[in-house]
Write a protein that holds these residues in place. Structure first.
Motif, short mmCIF file in Angstrom:
data_model
loop_
_atom_site.label_atom_id
_atom_site.label_comp_id
_atom_site.label_asym_id
_atom_site.label_seq_id
_atom_site.Cartn_x
_atom_site.Cartn_y
_atom_site.Cartn_z
N LEU A 177 79.11 29.09 21.90
CA LEU A 177 79.04 29.20 20.45
C LEU A 177 78.43 30.53 20.04
N ALA A 178 79.07 31.19 19.07
CA ALA A 178 78.48 32.37 18.45
C ALA A 178 77.59 31.91 17.31
N VAL A 179 76.32 31.66 17.62
CA VAL A 179 75.36 31.14 16.65
C VAL A 179 73.99 31.69 17.00
N GLY A 180 73.17 31.93 15.96
CA GLY A 180 71.89 32.59 16.17
C GLY A 180 70.91 31.83 17.02
N THR A 181 70.88 30.51 16.87
CA THR A 181 70.04 29.67 17.72
C THR A 181 70.58 28.25 17.67
N GLY A 182 69.96 27.33 18.43
CA GLY A 182 70.54 26.01 18.60
C GLY A 182 70.44 25.12 17.38
N PRO A 183 71.57 24.67 16.82
CA PRO A 183 71.52 23.76 15.68
C PRO A 183 71.03 22.37 16.03
N VAL A 184 71.16 21.97 17.30
CA VAL A 184 70.88 20.59 17.71
C VAL A 184 69.69 20.56 18.66
N ALA A 185 68.81 19.59 18.49
CA ALA A 185 67.63 19.46 19.35
C ALA A 185 68.02 19.02 20.75
N GLY A 186 67.21 19.41 21.72
CA GLY A 186 67.44 19.02 23.10
C GLY A 186 66.37 19.60 24.00
N PRO A 187 66.42 19.29 25.29
CA PRO A 187 65.44 19.85 26.24
C PRO A 187 65.50 21.38 26.24
N VAL A 188 64.36 21.99 26.51
CA VAL A 188 64.29 23.45 26.54
C VAL A 188 64.88 23.95 27.86
N PRO A 189 65.94 24.76 27.81
CA PRO A 189 66.52 25.29 29.05
C PRO A 189 65.55 26.27 29.72
N PRO A 190 65.56 26.34 31.03
CA PRO A 190 64.66 27.26 31.72
C PRO A 190 65.10 28.71 31.55
N VAL A 191 64.19 29.61 31.91
CA VAL A 191 64.48 31.03 31.91
C VAL A 191 65.27 31.39 33.16
N VAL A 192 66.13 32.38 33.05
CA VAL A 192 66.89 32.87 34.21
C VAL A 192 65.92 33.34 35.30
N ASP A 193 66.26 33.06 36.55
CA ASP A 193 65.40 33.42 37.68
C ASP A 193 65.48 34.92 37.93
N ASN A 194 64.60 35.63 37.25
CA ASN A 194 64.56 37.09 37.30
C ASN A 194 63.08 37.50 37.26
N PRO A 195 62.64 38.39 38.16
CA PRO A 195 61.20 38.74 38.21
C PRO A 195 60.65 39.24 36.88
N ARG A 196 61.43 40.06 36.17
CA ARG A 196 60.95 40.56 34.88
C ARG A 196 60.78 39.43 33.87
N PHE A 197 61.75 38.51 33.84
CA PHE A 197 61.66 37.39 32.91
C PHE A 197 60.47 36.50 33.25
N HIS A 198 60.19 36.33 34.53
CA HIS A 198 59.02 35.53 34.92
C HIS A 198 57.73 36.20 34.47
N ARG A 199 57.68 37.53 34.55
CA ARG A 199 56.49 38.24 34.06
C ARG A 199 56.34 38.07 32.55
N MET A 200 57.47 38.06 31.84
CA MET A 200 57.41 37.85 30.40
C MET A 200 56.86 36.47 30.07
N ILE A 201 57.29 35.45 30.81
CA ILE A 201 56.78 34.10 30.58
C ILE A 201 55.28 34.05 30.87
N GLU A 202 54.86 34.68 31.95
CA GLU A 202 53.44 34.67 32.31
C GLU A 202 52.60 35.35 31.23
N ARG A 203 53.11 36.45 30.67
CA ARG A 203 52.35 37.19 29.67
C ARG A 203 52.37 36.51 28.30
N TYR A 204 53.55 36.03 27.87
CA TYR A 204 53.72 35.61 26.47
C TYR A 204 53.80 34.10 26.29
N ARG A 205 53.90 33.37 27.35
CA ARG A 205 53.81 31.91 27.39
C ARG A 205 54.67 31.23 26.33
N LEU A 206 54.09 30.62 25.32
CA LEU A 206 54.82 29.73 24.42
C LEU A 206 55.71 30.45 23.41
#
Length: 379
Positions: free
Chosen positions: A102-131
């Motif tokens: 879907l070409a949409v800005g964000t999810g219209p429907v509620a659901g479980p939060v999908p995980p972040v892609v397994d990428n070292p930079r993305f993991h550092r972003m999660i560690e730094r910025y958390r929620l």
């Protein structure tokens, strides 16, 4: 958050001689066709993408997102053709993987939060910025316009600042979030602004100051690296382009091409003004912040902050005034007739957000909105 664009074929700044290249990046949401909720299907979809498109399709931050990037070019017809092939190929790959794109800005429907892609930079972003990250994913549109000289490109950024809220308003395409109408035309903008480096581009005196500002933000810990500079317009860290990155991903190819044409015309007009020695309009940071908030709230269907004198005006009144300002640049690139038609169509049909709400109003079913978005995404 990442880029899939090839190097521009002819980035130029010599006003009056060469035309400006333009390229587009679009981010999409992957959803479960039964529930409409964002689904972590990036690897399954990538496995189904045709070989000839793989170099222009890639992962984004979350496993519920996927991104495409066009080769840059001069002709909007060629750009539309490239985007059409990419969108169709992506939709067919999603079908084969058992999901929807879907070409949409964000999810219209509620659901479980999908995980972040397994990428070292993305993991550092999660560690730094958390929620800051949890959610279905935020999907934007980035327009790259070729400007090779970095000193001139920084001046272009100053000239763009007052007009970007109107482009943001025109891309508004995320009124629904987790099953409810948010009251905003672009809820993606609200979610996106939680990141600390998302902001209007500051007034900059030189490329040296631009570079110093980036380093200061990295040294402060607010950014991990230059790729996290999320100003609404910036110099690309990979390509000799000015990158405009204020909008929701647009639902249809018509909307995308319209915004690409307007973005290129804005850059071209800025270069013309710089060449003629005309200074950029200086607008205070507080007023720009208000203008971007208003754009996220109203889209083009409501009011907008007037960059020339402050105060609120009907957004479409300001868009018509901007169109008149950009007319010479649109004529120079051969885009005037197309933009006139597409802008008139958007005025009649509304922005993506307005169209979503119109579909929902018929039966009160978000499933209808998702069906319509899926159809528009395919082109």
């Amino acid at each position: 958050m990442s880029g899939g664009l090839a190097a521009p074929e002819r980035p130029v700044t010599d006003v009056g001689k060469d035309l400006l290249t333009v390229g587009i990046e679009e981010e999409f949401l992957l959803v479960d066709p039964a529930t409409g909720a964002a689904t972590p299907a990036i690897e399954a979809v990538l496995a189904e993408v045709p070989d000839e498109l793989r170099g222009q399709v890639q992962r984004e931050l979350q496993t519920s997102q996927i991104e495409i990037g066009t080769p840059p070019g001069l002709d909007l017809g060629g750009l539309r053709h490239s985007l059409g092939l990419l969108r169709t190929g992506l939709a067919e790959a999603a079908d084969a993987a058992g999901v929807r794109v879907l070409a949409v800005g964000t999810g219209p429907v509620a659901g479980p939060v999908p995980p972040v892609v397994d990428n070292p930079r993305f993991h550092r972003m999660i560690e730094r910025y958390r929620l800051l990250v949890p959610g279905p994913g935020v999907n934007g549109m980035h327009v790259h316009v070729g400007v090779a000289d970095q000193e001139i490109a920084v001046q272009v950024l100053n000239h763009l600042r007052p007009w970007l809220p109107l482009l943001q308003a025109a891309t508004a395409n995320s009124p629904f979030y987790e099953g409810v109408d948010t009251g905003y035309a672009s809820w993606r903008s609200v979610l996106w602004e939680r990141w600390p480096s998302v902001a209007p581009t500051p007034w900059l005196e030189s490329h040296a100051q631009y570079e110093r500002s980036i380093q200061e933000l990295i040294d402060s810990g607010m950014m991990l690296d230059e790729g996290m500079l999320y100003w609404y317009a910036r110099l690309s860290s990979r390509y000799p382009t000015v990158e405009i990155r204020i909008g929701d991903v647009c639902p249809s190819l018509d909307d995308t091409i319209l915004l690409a044409a307007l973005a290129r015309a804005l850059v071209d007009t800025a270069l013309t003004d710089i060449h003629a020695g005309r200074p950029a309009l200086q607008v205070g940071h507080h007023l720009l912040t208000a203008a971007h908030w208003r754009a996220a709230h109203d889209g083009l269907e409501g009011l907008a902050v007037d960059p020339l004198g402050g105060g609120l005006r009907p957004a479409w009144h300001l868009m018509r005034r901007l169109f008149d300002r950009l007319r010479p640049a649109l004529e120079r690139h051969g885009d005037l007739a197309l933009v006139t038609s597409l802008l008139g169509r958007m005025h009649t049909r509304g922005t993506g957000a307005a169209r979503q709400r119109a579909v929902y109003a018929r039966r009160g079913e978000l499933a209808d909105v998702l069906d319509d978005l899926a159809q528009q995404t395919r082109g």
